[in-house]
Design a protein around this motif. Structure first.
Motif, PDB file in Angstrom:
ATOM      1  N   GLN A  89      -3.440   0.801  -6.221  1.00  0.00           N
ATOM      2  CA  GLN A  89      -3.549  -0.549  -5.677  1.00  0.00           C
ATOM      3  C   GLN A  89      -2.485  -0.791  -4.602  1.00  0.00           C
ATOM      4  O   GLN A  89      -1.336  -0.382  -4.735  1.00  0.00           O
ATOM      5  CB  GLN A  89      -3.393  -1.587  -6.794  1.00  0.00           C
ATOM      6  CG  GLN A  89      -3.517  -3.030  -6.336  1.00  0.00           C
ATOM      7  CD  GLN A  89      -3.433  -3.991  -7.508  1.00  0.00           C
ATOM      8  OE1 GLN A  89      -3.764  -3.622  -8.645  1.00  0.00           O
ATOM      9  NE2 GLN A  89      -2.990  -5.209  -7.247  1.00  0.00           N
ATOM     10  N   LYS A  90      -2.892  -1.481  -3.520  1.00  0.00           N
ATOM     11  CA  LYS A  90      -1.951  -1.894  -2.481  1.00  0.00           C
ATOM     12  C   LYS A  90      -1.330  -3.223  -2.889  1.00  0.00           C
ATOM     13  O   LYS A  90      -2.044  -4.135  -3.334  1.00  0.00           O
ATOM     14  CB  LYS A  90      -2.658  -2.062  -1.137  1.00  0.00           C
ATOM     15  CG  LYS A  90      -3.375  -0.820  -0.627  1.00  0.00           C
ATOM     16  CD  LYS A  90      -2.398   0.227  -0.125  1.00  0.00           C
ATOM     17  CE  LYS A  90      -3.160   1.389   0.515  1.00  0.00           C
ATOM     18  NZ  LYS A  90      -2.244   2.448   1.007  1.00  0.00           N
ATOM     19  N   VAL A  91      -0.015  -3.315  -2.743  1.00  0.00           N
ATOM     20  CA  VAL A  91       0.671  -4.553  -3.109  1.00  0.00           C
ATOM     21  C   VAL A  91       1.521  -5.027  -1.939  1.00  0.00           C
ATOM     22  O   VAL A  91       1.910  -4.246  -1.065  1.00  0.00           O
ATOM     23  CB  VAL A  91       1.571  -4.362  -4.362  1.00  0.00           C
ATOM     24  CG1 VAL A  91       0.722  -4.058  -5.574  1.00  0.00           C
ATOM     25  CG2 VAL A  91       2.606  -3.271  -4.115  1.00  0.00           C
ATOM     26  N   SER A 128       7.956  -3.205   4.380  1.00  0.00           N
ATOM     27  CA  SER A 128       7.885  -2.197   3.322  1.00  0.00           C
ATOM     28  C   SER A 128       9.208  -1.984   2.608  1.00  0.00           C
ATOM     29  O   SER A 128       9.230  -1.601   1.440  1.00  0.00           O
ATOM     30  CB  SER A 128       7.400  -0.865   3.917  1.00  0.00           C
ATOM     31  OG  SER A 128       6.113  -1.008   4.482  1.00  0.00           O
ATOM     32  N   ILE A 129      10.313  -2.191   3.297  1.00  0.00           N
ATOM     33  CA  ILE A 129      11.624  -1.960   2.666  1.00  0.00           C
ATOM     34  C   ILE A 129      11.800  -2.885   1.461  1.00  0.00           C
ATOM     35  O   ILE A 129      11.538  -4.087   1.556  1.00  0.00           O
ATOM     36  CB  ILE A 129      12.755  -2.211   3.678  1.00  0.00           C
ATOM     37  CG1 ILE A 129      12.742  -1.143   4.763  1.00  0.00           C
ATOM     38  CG2 ILE A 129      14.115  -2.205   2.994  1.00  0.00           C
ATOM     39  CD1 ILE A 129      13.795  -1.358   5.821  1.00  0.00           C
ATOM     40  N   PRO A 130      12.250  -2.378   0.315  1.00  0.00           N
ATOM     41  CA  PRO A 130      12.544  -3.253  -0.834  1.00  0.00           C
ATOM     42  C   PRO A 130      13.639  -4.252  -0.453  1.00  0.00           C
ATOM     43  O   PRO A 130      14.758  -3.861  -0.142  1.00  0.00           O
ATOM     44  CB  PRO A 130      13.048  -2.272  -1.901  1.00  0.00           C
ATOM     45  CG  PRO A 130      12.526  -0.939  -1.472  1.00  0.00           C
ATOM     46  CD  PRO A 130      12.496  -0.958   0.013  1.00  0.00           C
ATOM     47  N   ALA A 131      13.315  -5.553  -0.475  1.00  0.00           N
ATOM     48  CA  ALA A 131      14.272  -6.517   0.077  1.00  0.00           C
ATOM     49  C   ALA A 131      14.468  -7.764  -0.775  1.00  0.00           C
ATOM     50  O   ALA A 131      15.145  -8.686  -0.340  1.00  0.00           O
ATOM     51  CB  ALA A 131      13.826  -6.923   1.486  1.00  0.00           C
ATOM     52  N   ASP A 153       6.186  -4.136   0.446  1.00  0.00           N
ATOM     53  CA  ASP A 153       4.797  -3.694   0.560  1.00  0.00           C
ATOM     54  C   ASP A 153       4.706  -2.205   0.214  1.00  0.00           C
ATOM     55  O   ASP A 153       5.614  -1.425   0.528  1.00  0.00           O
ATOM     56  CB  ASP A 153       4.292  -3.885   1.989  1.00  0.00           C
ATOM     57  CG  ASP A 153       4.225  -5.355   2.380  1.00  0.00           C
ATOM     58  OD1 ASP A 153       4.607  -6.202   1.561  1.00  0.00           O
ATOM     59  OD2 ASP A 153       3.805  -5.647   3.516  1.00  0.00           O
ATOM     60  N   GLY A 154       3.594  -1.816  -0.425  1.00  0.00           N
ATOM     61  CA  GLY A 154       3.419  -0.411  -0.740  1.00  0.00           C
ATOM     62  C   GLY A 154       2.195  -0.154  -1.579  1.00  0.00           C
ATOM     63  O   GLY A 154       1.318  -1.020  -1.722  1.00  0.00           O
TER      64      GLY A 154
END
Length: 323
Positions: A260-262, A168-171, A219-220
């Motif tokens: 929406q899940k991405v 989930s962390i922006p990476a 992810d989010g």
């Protein structure tokens, strides 16, 4: 011919012939029988003390075999204890350290069994101490295995949560390196392109052609995709959980919808020049619990050390921002 026996008669001072009367014969027979019986009993007692019967030999063999089996069992306990000690060491100093969990105290791992004497029924036998010590050791190892098993259950749950957290962390960069024209502006004090005054820039500007793909950096769930935020024009907001939210602004178009899940790397929109912008670019922000962070610190997911160093150098230049 039978021997004639005499006895000395002190009254007559002479030897007299023993008359073998029926009473005499009976006494002699009883004497012989008694002697034979006593001798047999004595021999039986001697034989019983020094010579094992077939049943005793079998039982003794079974007892010796049992002692050997207990010895083998205790050797295996030694091996199990060594393996268990190694698992406990790894659990406390590696697995729990990785997932930031407190190690299990020895008082819990090696706690005994309280209450009444658990092994009272094993007392009173020739090898009671051997049996009791083995039973006690088995109980102790069983308890330690149970504690370790519950610990691993906890580690598995921590790993699942950590896996979701890491995903989930922006990476990654929201725009691929091959699509970039240049790093237009980094995080920090920059010159505002409209007022030409110093203004704090809370994100990073990626200069690219209109229509360049923009990707989700973790992810989010998409919580906004609109142009209702002042200055951002068309923009997307993704809630990654764990307090993280990312913003993708000045888009030309969307490739997602609200709710929406991405997944990290999914195509979510396209670079544009909408809102308060001086040219086609993507303005990108990372928020943690409401605080805006420097996005450059989150690009560890795809860049080499050289690329990351170059990116930091470009982002640190005090040039003019695009918005």
């Amino acid at each position: 011919m039978a021997k004639v026996k005499y006895y000395y008669d002190p009254k007559t001072l002479s030897y007299r012939k023993i008359e073998k009367t029926p009473a005499y014969r009976l006494r002699r027979s009883l004497f012989y029988l008694t002697s034979i019986l006593l001798t047999s009993v004595l021999l039986y007692m001697v034989a019983d003390s020094f010579i094992d019967s077939p049943k005793e030999k079998r039982l003794r063999r079974e007892l010796d075999n049992m002692k050997i089996q207990y010895s083998i069992l205790n050797e295996r306990f030694d091996q199990v204890s060594d393996v268990l000690d190694d698992l406990q060491e790894r659990d406390d100093n590696i697995y729990r350290t990785i997932f930031e969990a407190e190690p299990i105290p020895n008082s819990v791992r090696q706690a005994g069994f309280g209450g009444a004497n658990r092994y009272k029924k094993l007392e009173g036998f020739e090898n009671s101490e051997l049996i009791k010590s083995t039973a006690s050791r088995l109980d102790r190892i069983t308890k330690e295995v149970y504690v370790q098993s519950k610990s691993f259950d906890e580690i598995v749950e921590l790993a699942k949560d950590k896996s979701e957290f890491l995903a989930s962390i922006p990476a990654i960069q929201p725009v691929a390196n091959e699509d970039l024209k240049r790093m237009a502006s980094g995080y920090g004090w920059r010159t505002d392109p409209f007022t030409k005054t110093r203004k704090y820039h809370h994100g990073m500007d990626f200069s690219a052609e209109t229509g360049t793909p923009v990707y989700a950096t973790g992810d989010g769930e998409v919580i906004r995709a609109d142009s209702k935020s002042s200055g951002f024009g068309r923009h997307i907001r993704i809630d990654h959980g764990y307090g993280y939210i990312t913003i993708y602004a000045h888009l030309n178009d969307y490739n997602i919808r609200v709710g929406q899940k991405v997944k990290r790397g999914d195509l979510i929109g396209f670079v544009g020049n909408t809102g308060r912008s001086r040219g086609p670019h993507l303005h990108y922000e990372v928020h943690l619990n409401g605080e805006r962070l420097n996005p450059v610190n989150f690009y560890y997911g795809e860049l080499t050390a050289e690329e990351f160093s170059r990116l930091i150098e470009m982002a640190s230049q005090t040039n003019q921002s695009f918005d």
